[in-house]
Design an enzyme around this catalytic site. Structure first.
Site, PDB file in Angstrom:
ATOM      1  N   ASP A  34     -16.247   3.509  16.905  1.00  0.00           N
ATOM      2  CA  ASP A  34     -15.366   4.348  15.926  1.00  0.00           C
ATOM      3  C   ASP A  34     -15.581   3.750  14.517  1.00  0.00           C
ATOM      4  OD1 ASP A  34     -13.713   5.883  14.588  1.00  0.00           O
ATOM      5  OD2 ASP A  34     -11.862   4.544  15.298  1.00  0.00           O
ATOM      6  N   ASP A  38      -9.962   6.415  13.617  1.00  0.00           N
ATOM      7  CA  ASP A  38      -8.934   7.145  14.209  1.00  0.00           C
ATOM      8  C   ASP A  38      -8.758   6.768  15.617  1.00  0.00           C
ATOM      9  OD1 ASP A  38     -11.349   8.143  15.165  1.00  0.00           O
ATOM     10  OD2 ASP A  38     -11.145  10.242  14.553  1.00  0.00           O
ATOM     11  N   ASP A  42     -17.699   7.870  17.185  1.00  0.00           N
ATOM     12  CA  ASP A  42     -18.153   9.155  16.349  1.00  0.00           C
ATOM     13  C   ASP A  42     -19.637   8.927  15.955  1.00  0.00           C
ATOM     14  OD1 ASP A  42     -18.024   7.422  14.169  1.00  0.00           O
ATOM     15  OD2 ASP A  42     -15.729   7.708  13.982  1.00  0.00           O
ATOM     16  N   ASP A 111     -27.278  16.751  25.318  1.00  0.00           N
ATOM     17  CA  ASP A 111     -26.687  17.212  26.612  1.00  0.00           C
ATOM     18  C   ASP A 111     -26.660  18.712  26.480  1.00  0.00           C
ATOM     19  OD1 ASP A 111     -25.138  17.275  28.736  1.00  0.00           O
ATOM     20  OD2 ASP A 111     -24.671  15.136  28.342  1.00  0.00           O
ATOM     21  N   ASP A 219     -26.843  19.673  32.100  1.00  0.00           N
ATOM     22  CA  ASP A 219     -25.597  19.384  32.718  1.00  0.00           C
ATOM     23  C   ASP A 219     -25.620  20.410  34.086  1.00  0.00           C
ATOM     24  OD1 ASP A 219     -22.846  18.152  32.805  1.00  0.00           O
ATOM     25  OD2 ASP A 219     -22.141  20.265  32.800  1.00  0.00           O
ATOM     26  N   GLU A 278     -29.571  17.455  35.636  1.00  0.00           N
ATOM     27  CA  GLU A 278     -28.438  17.000  36.579  1.00  0.00           C
ATOM     28  C   GLU A 278     -28.269  17.888  37.736  1.00  0.00           C
ATOM     29  OE1 GLU A 278     -24.100  15.243  36.574  1.00  0.00           O
ATOM     30  OE2 GLU A 278     -24.455  17.508  35.891  1.00  0.00           O
ATOM     31  N   HIS A 351     -21.544   8.341  32.820  1.00  0.00           N
ATOM     32  CA  HIS A 351     -20.024   8.536  32.477  1.00  0.00           C
ATOM     33  C   HIS A 351     -19.174   9.155  33.603  1.00  0.00           C
ATOM     34  CE1 HIS A 351     -22.044  12.486  32.060  1.00  0.00           C
ATOM     35  NE2 HIS A 351     -20.927  13.148  31.709  1.00  0.00           N
ATOM     36  N   ASP A 352     -19.930   9.335  34.574  1.00  0.00           N
ATOM     37  CA  ASP A 352     -19.179   9.837  35.865  1.00  0.00           C
ATOM     38  C   ASP A 352     -18.799   9.123  37.118  1.00  0.00           C
ATOM     39  OD1 ASP A 352     -18.857  12.602  34.645  1.00  0.00           O
ATOM     40  OD2 ASP A 352     -20.724  13.203  35.495  1.00  0.00           O
TER      41      ASP A 352
HETATM   42  O1  ISL Z   1     -17.912  13.469  38.660  1.00  0.00           O
HETATM   43  C1  ISL Z   1     -18.178  14.157  39.483  1.00  0.00           C
HETATM   44  C2  ISL Z   1     -17.352  13.991  40.749  1.00  0.00           C
HETATM   45  O2  ISL Z   1     -16.729  12.936  40.443  1.00  0.00           O
HETATM   46  C3  ISL Z   1     -19.505  15.012  39.654  1.00  0.00           C
HETATM   47  O3  ISL Z   1     -19.167  15.878  40.752  1.00  0.00           O
HETATM   48  C4  ISL Z   1     -19.484  15.949  38.265  1.00  0.00           C
HETATM   49  O4  ISL Z   1     -18.571  16.701  38.145  1.00  0.00           O
HETATM   50  C5  ISL Z   1     -20.743  16.433  38.493  1.00  0.00           C
HETATM   51  O5  ISL Z   1     -21.711  15.594  38.578  1.00  0.00           O
HETATM   52  C6  ISL Z   1     -20.984  17.263  37.345  1.00  0.00           C
HETATM   53  O6  ISL Z   1     -21.088  16.519  36.147  1.00  0.00           O
HETATM   54  C7  ISL Z   1     -21.280  17.273  34.863  1.00  0.00           C
HETATM   55  O7  ISL Z   1     -20.565  18.342  34.752  1.00  0.00           O
HETATM   56  C8  ISL Z   1     -19.293  18.228  34.745  1.00  0.00           C
HETATM   57  C9  ISL Z   1     -18.705  17.180  33.609  1.00  0.00           C
HETATM   58  O8  ISL Z   1     -17.340  16.937  33.937  1.00  0.00           O
HETATM   59  C10 ISL Z   1     -19.059  15.942  33.898  1.00  0.00           C
HETATM   60  O9  ISL Z   1     -19.077  14.919  32.922  1.00  0.00           O
HETATM   61  C11 ISL Z   1     -20.856  16.122  33.768  1.00  0.00           C
HETATM   62  O10 ISL Z   1     -21.630  14.979  33.775  1.00  0.00           O
HETATM   63  C12 ISL Z   1     -18.856  19.540  34.122  1.00  0.00           C
HETATM   64  O11 ISL Z   1     -19.548  20.010  33.102  1.00  0.00           O
END
Ligand code: ISL
Length: 582
Positions: A34, A38, A42, A111, A219, A278, A351-352
């Site tokens: 950051d 805030d 960023d 992305d 995505d 993805e 991030h997931d």
């Molecule tokens: O994170 C998941 C389950 O825990 C996955 O099913 C995830 O939702 C899936 O891989 C799709 O991910 C992507 O699209 C989603 C978003 O929330 C995720 O952050 C992104 O990586 C919807 O856009």
């Protein structure tokens, strides 16, 4: 080789398929750095930390969404694809970031979130305004199930469940119809059947290319083609929902769309850009088709099998203990499956996903060694490795204990669904293992307040272990996870066998050792990793004698002893290289 001059003035040399020897680093902007106090990361925060990325030696940055968004799903719900969210800065900041990366010899992947938009996107607002509106058909609108009253349970057009829990359809009383959203209600699915939708997406992608970006991470791109008859899914045990995936995953026109996109967006320069799709649920055979260069669709896909090994059959919340043999089988399957045609992406984290050192390693006593071991195993494979911010420091899962610790829509929904029937301690036991929030805590830069992430109040809690785990102390520590990742990346750049060598497993049935070889006509590389907190005997490795004169490329223990492959110490990983003639 072609040379292009993006509008921000920097020049990028574009080599064909440069991404085969590249290492990618994912930045999750909200939690990276950051610059304005805030509490939210960023673009200028990223610009201020380009030295970190250059020092690490990565080639490409994948930037999670920075577009205008109401942030129902942290930016994966986009309301304007050609604007930067003010939370993150301006287009000028963006241009400066691209220029800063290119000057340092790094590239940028955007992305691309086009399975769905935000429900606040002007396209959806127009679509929802009236059934006669010109954009109605840009989304999936359907009447209630025959014989049912709209808005009552079971009246949804199909029995599909959304990825974040609850039905995949939301009722609009104004028009008396439902719209489809495979994710949250704030993320309506675009109708790719409509050619105008596709052209709008391709035009937007070309616009980003003209600003100098080097490719896209796409995505859930295997969900864009649906079976237009929208059938019910076969009903899941104990659930009111059916499994809709066979009807929206890998749909009938997905290859056609991706090929069309490739031609319309990249044209004759396609092989100079990088694309990664993805794809939850993708199989090896499908991935082969998607990544066969001759078909001109994608360069690589993110498959999920290795990160699903600790999930139960129906849900990620039903966690299973880590099973090394299962992980080995998945790695073998993908390495062998894409050895002739196509290309693999390689990742532990994003991030997931929960943090890998907490998941497949030991985030206690052996944190450093096990993080280094996991890095070794991944970075010596054939494919393009992806590092998620903080992985290069061995960052761990977060100590999530109460509702106020959660930010992620999926985790909040899970808590809401479970909290009336189960003790909170039990729910948080699960969340600490699998919540997406584990990956989203702020980057740990230093031992300063808020780990040096912000001068303000961070949008989500900093992991309290930042005093011990942070970038600043790792830069100068030769034993650190950061220093080890830096060396792993350099080795990939220096040794072509890591890009080209053929994969074969070693000790495939050993319950503690993950081992493999990479082979070219001239050389052989051996990777051995001990997934255990105890010393493990590897005398079962029949050819070990022939490796005694090999060169040790890297290892996470000091190489003091003579090269005798008889045991591996707790979480020890070692990589050896030899000429095949020796
Ligand atoms: O994170 C998941 C389950 O825990 C996955 O099913 C995830 O939702 C899936 O891989 C799709 O991910 C992507 O699209 C989603 C978003 O929330 C995720 O952050 C992104 O990586 C919807 O856009």
């Amino acid at each position: 080789m072609t040379e292009t001059a993006p509008i921000n003035g920097t020049r990028t040399i574009r080599r064909e398929q440069w991404w085969k020897s590249a290492v990618v680093y994912q930045v999750y902007p909200k939690s990276f750095a950051d610059s304005d106090g805030d509490g939210i990361g960023d673009l200028r925060g990223i610009i201020q930390h380009l030295d970190h990325l250059e020092r690490l030696g990565v080639d490409v940055i994948w930037l999670s969404p920075i577009y205008a968004s109401p942030h129902a799903d942290n930016g994966y719900d986009i309301s304007d694809y050609q604007a930067v969210d003010p939370m993150f800065g301006t287009l000028d900041d963006f241009d400066e970031l691209v220029a800063g990366l290119h000057t340092r010899g790094m590239r940028l992947l955007m992305d691309l979130v086009v399975n769905h938009t935000s429900s606040q996107h002007p396209w959806f607002l127009e679509s929802a305004a009236a059934p006669q509106s010109a954009k109605r058909d840009w989304y999936w609108w359907r009447p209630p199930r025959p014989g049912h009253v709209g808005g009552t349970p079971g009246a949804e057009p199909t029995n599909w469940e959304s990825f974040f829990g609850g039905p995949a359809w939301t009722y609009d009383p104004k028009s008396g119809e439902y719209y489809l959203h495979l994710f949250s209600p704030e993320q309506p699915d675009l109708n790719w059947e409509n050619p105008a939708v596709r052209q709008a997406v391709y035009g937007m992608m070309r616009w980003w290319l003209s600003r100098g970006v080097d490719g896209f991470r796409m995505d859930v791109i295997n969900l864009i083609s649906k079976d237009t008859s929208l059938p019910d899914g076969s009903r899941r045990r104990g659930s009111r929902y059916g499994d809709g995936f066979p009807h929206y995953g890998h749909g009938p026109r997905v290859h056609e769309y991706l090929h069309e996109m490739n031609e319309a967006v990249f044209g004759v320069d396609a092989s100079c850009y990088m694309t990664v799709g993805e794809m939850p649920g993708v199989t090896v055979d499908q991935a082969k088709l998607f990544t066969d260069q001759g078909r001109r669709e994608l360069d690589m896909v993110f498959q999920f099998e290795h990160v699903d090994i600790d999930h139960g059959p129906d849900s990620k919340w039903d966690t299973r203990p880590f099973d090394l043999i299962a992980l080995k089988r998945v790695i073998e399957k993908w390495q062998e499956g894409l050895s002739e045609t196509g290309w693999n992406s390689l990742y532990w984290n994003n991030h997931d996903q929960p943090r890998v050192v907490s998941r497949f390693g030991d985030d206690g006593e052996h944190r450093q060694k096990s993080a280094q071991l996991l890095g070794t195993v991944l970075h010596m494979l054939r494919g393009t490795p992806f590092i998620y911010q903080g992985e290069e420091l061995g960052m761990t899962n977060a100590p999530l204990t109460e509702l106020s610790d959660l930010r992620d829509v999926e985790s909040l929904n899970y808590f809401a669904a479970e909290s009336t029937s189960r003790p909170h301690a039990q729910i948080f036991g699960v969340l600490r293992k699998v919540s997406r929030d584990n990956a989203r805590t702020p980057m740990q830069w230093s031992a300063d307040i808020n780990a040096g992430f912000t001068d303000g109040r961070p949008w989500m809690g900093v992991n309290p272990n930042f005093l011990a785990i942070n970038a600043e102390i790792q830069y100068t520590d030769p034993e650190s996870v950061f220093e080890y990742y830096r060396r792993l990346i350099a080795i990939r750049h220096d040794e072509p066998i890591i890009t080209t060598g053929r994969f074969s497993p070693v000790l495939p049935d050993d319950p503690r050792i993950l081992g493999y070889k990479r082979t070219t006509p001239e050389q052989e590389l051996l990777v051995l990793a001990n997934f255990a907190s105890v010393t493990t005997d590897i005398r079962g490795l029949s050819e070990s004698a022939s490796w005694t004169r090999a060169r040790r490329l890297i290892g996470n223990y000091e190489a003091t002893r003579r090269l005798a492959l008889d045991t591996l110490r707790p979480w020890e990983a070692v990589v050896l290289l030899r000429d095949r003639s020796s």
